[in-house]
Scaffold this active site. Structure first.
Site, PDB file in Angstrom:
ATOM      1  N   LYS A 116     -48.123  19.415 -53.942  1.00 45.13           N
ATOM      2  CA  LYS A 116     -47.777  19.972 -55.075  1.00 45.13           C
ATOM      3  C   LYS A 116     -46.856  19.374 -56.082  1.00 45.13           C
ATOM      4  O   LYS A 116     -46.801  19.601 -57.371  1.00 45.13           O
ATOM      5  CB  LYS A 116     -47.361  21.372 -54.763  1.00 45.13           C
ATOM      6  CG  LYS A 116     -48.091  22.220 -54.217  1.00 45.13           C
ATOM      7  CD  LYS A 116     -49.588  22.493 -54.760  1.00 45.13           C
ATOM      8  CE  LYS A 116     -50.630  22.939 -53.382  1.00 45.13           C
ATOM      9  NZ  LYS A 116     -52.079  22.612 -53.799  1.00 45.13           N
ATOM     10  N   GLU A 200     -39.030  25.966 -59.176  1.00 45.06           N
ATOM     11  CA  GLU A 200     -39.630  26.325 -60.398  1.00 45.06           C
ATOM     12  C   GLU A 200     -38.913  27.657 -61.032  1.00 45.06           C
ATOM     13  O   GLU A 200     -38.472  28.485 -60.064  1.00 45.06           O
ATOM     14  CB  GLU A 200     -40.926  26.473 -60.462  1.00 45.06           C
ATOM     15  CG  GLU A 200     -41.754  25.289 -60.103  1.00 45.06           C
ATOM     16  CD  GLU A 200     -43.338  25.840 -59.964  1.00 45.06           C
ATOM     17  OE1 GLU A 200     -44.216  24.862 -60.087  1.00 45.06           O
ATOM     18  OE2 GLU A 200     -43.860  26.962 -59.802  1.00 45.06           O
ATOM     19  N   HIS A 235     -51.678  37.268 -51.136  1.00 44.10           N
ATOM     20  CA  HIS A 235     -52.317  35.920 -51.561  1.00 44.10           C
ATOM     21  C   HIS A 235     -53.665  35.884 -51.378  1.00 44.10           C
ATOM     22  O   HIS A 235     -54.153  34.802 -51.213  1.00 44.10           O
ATOM     23  CB  HIS A 235     -51.336  34.913 -51.060  1.00 44.10           C
ATOM     24  CG  HIS A 235     -50.116  34.984 -51.642  1.00 44.10           C
ATOM     25  ND1 HIS A 235     -49.666  34.737 -53.052  1.00 44.10           N
ATOM     26  CD2 HIS A 235     -48.840  34.947 -50.888  1.00 44.10           C
ATOM     27  CE1 HIS A 235     -48.410  34.658 -52.871  1.00 44.10           C
ATOM     28  NE2 HIS A 235     -47.876  34.972 -51.899  1.00 44.10           N
ATOM     29  N   ARG A 292     -62.406  22.321 -54.562  1.00 41.46           N
ATOM     30  CA  ARG A 292     -63.489  22.786 -53.889  1.00 41.46           C
ATOM     31  C   ARG A 292     -64.321  23.848 -54.667  1.00 41.46           C
ATOM     32  O   ARG A 292     -63.882  24.291 -55.816  1.00 41.46           O
ATOM     33  CB  ARG A 292     -63.025  23.507 -52.622  1.00 41.46           C
ATOM     34  CG  ARG A 292     -62.179  24.865 -52.891  1.00 41.46           C
ATOM     35  CD  ARG A 292     -61.593  25.524 -51.682  1.00 41.46           C
ATOM     36  NE  ARG A 292     -61.323  26.847 -51.990  1.00 41.46           N
ATOM     37  CZ  ARG A 292     -59.730  26.911 -52.437  1.00 41.46           C
ATOM     38  NH1 ARG A 292     -59.143  26.088 -52.495  1.00 41.46           N
ATOM     39  NH2 ARG A 292     -59.511  27.966 -52.685  1.00 41.46           N
TER      40      ARG A 292
HETATM   41  C1  MV4 Z   1     -45.332  31.218 -58.515  1.00 44.00           C
HETATM   42  C2  MV4 Z   1     -45.105  32.581 -58.886  1.00 44.00           C
HETATM   43  C3  MV4 Z   1     -43.994  32.988 -59.831  1.00 44.00           C
HETATM   44  N1  MV4 Z   1     -43.454  31.728 -60.337  1.00 44.00           N
HETATM   45  N2  MV4 Z   1     -44.599  30.459 -59.350  1.00 44.00           N
HETATM   46  C4  MV4 Z   1     -48.312  32.235 -55.154  1.00 44.00           C
HETATM   47  C5  MV4 Z   1     -49.731  31.282 -54.605  1.00 44.00           C
HETATM   48  C6  MV4 Z   1     -49.428  30.018 -55.243  1.00 44.00           C
HETATM   49  N3  MV4 Z   1     -50.606  29.868 -56.047  1.00 44.00           N
HETATM   50  C7  MV4 Z   1     -48.347  29.980 -56.470  1.00 44.00           C
HETATM   51  N4  MV4 Z   1     -48.203  31.653 -56.368  1.00 44.00           N
HETATM   52  C8  MV4 Z   1     -46.974  31.917 -57.214  1.00 44.00           C
HETATM   53  N5  MV4 Z   1     -46.405  30.925 -57.935  1.00 44.00           N
HETATM   54  C9  MV4 Z   1     -43.750  30.883 -60.071  1.00 44.00           C
HETATM   55  N6  MV4 Z   1     -42.901  29.667 -60.803  1.00 44.00           N
HETATM   56  C10 MV4 Z   1     -45.825  33.756 -58.474  1.00 44.00           C
HETATM   57  C11 MV4 Z   1     -46.673  33.250 -57.493  1.00 44.00           C
HETATM   58  C12 MV4 Z   1     -47.639  34.394 -56.896  1.00 44.00           C
HETATM   59  C13 MV4 Z   1     -48.904  34.489 -57.289  1.00 44.00           C
HETATM   60  C14 MV4 Z   1     -49.645  33.590 -58.103  1.00 44.00           C
HETATM   61  C15 MV4 Z   1     -50.929  33.832 -57.954  1.00 44.00           C
HETATM   62  C16 MV4 Z   1     -51.782  34.835 -57.445  1.00 44.00           C
HETATM   63  C17 MV4 Z   1     -50.932  35.649 -56.659  1.00 44.00           C
HETATM   64  C18 MV4 Z   1     -49.614  35.586 -56.642  1.00 44.00           C
HETATM   65  C19 MV4 Z   1     -48.934  36.602 -55.652  1.00 44.00           C
HETATM   66  C20 MV4 Z   1     -47.529  36.427 -55.548  1.00 44.00           C
HETATM   67  C21 MV4 Z   1     -46.874  35.227 -56.260  1.00 44.00           C
END
Ligand code: MV4
Length: 504
Positions: A116, A200, A235, A292
């Site tokens: 990442k 972040e 998630h 994917r």
């Molecule tokens: C975040 C976020 C808020 N702020 N990054 C969760 C899985 C991964 N794809 C990244 N995710 C997140 N990153 C920042 N800077 C909130 C999440 C997150 C989330 C993102 C997408 C779908 C579901 C989620 C559930 C909880 C937190």
């Protein structure tokens, strides 16, 4: 074009890929573990090979065994599906070394997007909008505190080797940062063998919106529309839709152009998905790229009219994209429900076991991608996804109505499923108004455990009664096997009456 493809996967996605192959007159090879001997994908394939016992590590993840079957069967290409080896650069490399085409991106693209921090660094260079933060791992709590002062709390600590929510920590104050960083680093080391953690700014109550991209091996790349994936639990996506209720054509074009820039920066080929976080002001930030085909690809297929697996196979065989960005038209609305063998009354724990009755829905606007069948025993060894139920309509309201109708029809006995959850979501005013974010489902599930409106309760009881009646009193139900004439005559009085009246 390939004559034979090995599908290195199981369940609904293996069946789905085999359907595309059959339509392209490509022979299919299945691999299966001993607990999957009676699985649907085994019977749908032209050839099937046992590759080991139930544990994935001894079967579906065993690269050597899969490549041996590819060699033995003469398969020229391997489609990995999603999960298992689909994002494993080592496997993609092993396929190339074995002279078998991996239907997906290059190992190099996978490796770039698998880290990442590396992905952030490459995207920074490409001018892709990123969440404010730092793109290299933190070397000390002090460094973390400095960055946090600049970007503002709350902040999110993330494992560079993580993804999908694993190895993330939300930190609200400076006092908590040091201990949170140490905990995140040791968890990352334990989980991924890589302790690198970056920081972040935390986007509060974000939406998760992802953009489908498709790139051939000749430098052409297109975007195919976005998918709203904010309805998740721990998630794990539960329901996805396309288009997103909040994305207008201009925002779609801007997100699509950024997603294509991401693909080009990664020298990406084949089907991929660029994930964005979208804040309350509709600003979007690159999150990560999935290298994917995704579970939720059918909603994109339905609104574009494209078959993504056909296109993946054609790209892998060296063909150019058969269309340009201008040819991509988005029409209608599609919503996907992921049907899991889980018990909603027991914290959604997996509910394996024998499916004693299965009445799947059909009818206008309904697609059902399933790996299950009546009489099959759902194993405990794998992800409990049974099927995807997708409703399509000319607009979101019609897609919702069709899915509500289809879910009433959907009857499964012998195991528990999460079907009732979707009635709750589809009837929920916030959902219907498109008021979604990644916290939506947690809020809905804590709203109280009613089982839906009186109407849904009544219909659910009627469906159960009908299902039980057909099991307990087969003579009165339309025959599913055995002699049709007798039971059909007995059960279709309207036909008899029609015939007798016709004779008068
Ligand atoms: C975040 C976020 C808020 N702020 N990054 C969760 C899985 C991964 N794809 C990244 N995710 C997140 N990153 C920042 N800077 C909130 C999440 C997150 C989330 C993102 C997408 C779908 C579901 C989620 C559930 C909880 C937190």
């Amino acid at each position: 074009m390939f004559k034979k493809i090995l599908i290195a996967n199981r369940g609904e996605i293996a069946v789905r890929i085999m359907r595309a192959c059959r339509e392209m007159e490509i022979a299919t090879v299945a691999v299966y573990s001993d607990v999957d001997r009676a699985a649907l994908h085994v019977s749908k394939a032209d050839e099937a090979y046992l590759i080991g016992p139930a544990p994935a590590a001894e079967s579906y993840l065993r690269m050597d065994k899969i490549l041996k079957v590819a060699k033995r069967s003469g398969a020229e290409a391997i489609h990995p599906g999603y999960g298992f080896l689909s994002e494993n650069a080592k496997f993609a490399r092993a396929c190339a070394d074995a002279g078998v085409k991996f239907i997906g991106p290059t190992p190099e693209s996978m490796e770039m997007m698998g880290s990442k921090t590396r992905a952030r660094q490459e995207m920074e260079k490409a001018g892709v909008p990123l969440v404010p933060g730092a793109s290299r791992g933190l070397q000390s709590p002090e460094e973390g505190e400095q960055v946090a002062e600049r970007i503002g709390y709350p902040v999110m600590l993330k494992a560079a080797a993580g993804g999908g929510g694993k190895g993330m920590r939300l930190v609200h104050t400076k006092e908590d940062l040091g201990s949170a960083l140490e905990a995140a680093q040791s968890e990352a080391e334990r989980s991924f063998g890589d302790s690198e953690v970056y920081i972040e700014k935390a986007i509060v109550n974000p939406r998760h919106i992802e953009m489908q991209v498709l790139a051939d091996e000749h430098g052409n790349a297109v975007w195919l529309g976005e998918r709203e994936c904010s309805i998740q639990r721990r998630h794990q996506k539960v329901l996805e839709e396309s288009p997103s209720p909040i994305v207008d054509p201009d925002m779609r074009r801007r997100m699509g152009e950024v997603a294509v820039r991401v693909a080009q920066a990664a020298h990406y080929t084949n089907a991929g998905t660029v994930e964005f976080l979208v804040d309350q002001q509709k600003n979007f930030y690159f999150l990560e790229m999935n290298t994917r085909l995704q579970v939720e690809h059918p909603v994109t297929e339905l609104i574009t009219g494209l078959d993504l697996v056909h296109l993946q196979i054609r790209i892998a065989s060296g063909e150019k994209l058969p269309f340009t960005q201008e040819d991509v038209k988005i029409r209608g609305h599609a919503i996907e429900c992921r049907i899991y063998a889980e018990d909603p009354d027991n914290n959604y724990f997996p509910s394996p076991g024998k499916i004693t009755l299965l009445l799947p829905p059909a009818g206008p606007g309904i697609r059902h991608d399933s790996g299950a069948y009546e009489g099959w025993t759902v194993p405990i060894d794998y992800d409990p996804l049974l099927a995807k139920l997708i409703g399509y309509g000319t607009d979101r309201q019609q897609a919702i109505m069709r899915l509500q109708r289809a879910l009433y029809e959907y009857f499964v006995a012998g195991i528990k499923t999460n079907i009732s959850l979707f009635q709750r979501i589809l009837h929920d005013p916030d959902f219907q108004a498109g008021r979604l974010d990644t916290g939506y489902l947690d809020r809905l599930l804590t709203k109280g455990n009613h089982v839906g409106s009186p109407q849904t309760q009544g219909l659910a009881i009627a469906a159960i009664a009908a299902g039980l009646f057909s099991v307990l009193d087969p003579a009165s139900a339309p025959s599913r096997n055995g002699s049709v004439a007798g039971t059909a005559a007995a059960s279709s009085n309207w036909k008899q009456r029609g015939r007798s009246e016709a004779l008068r």
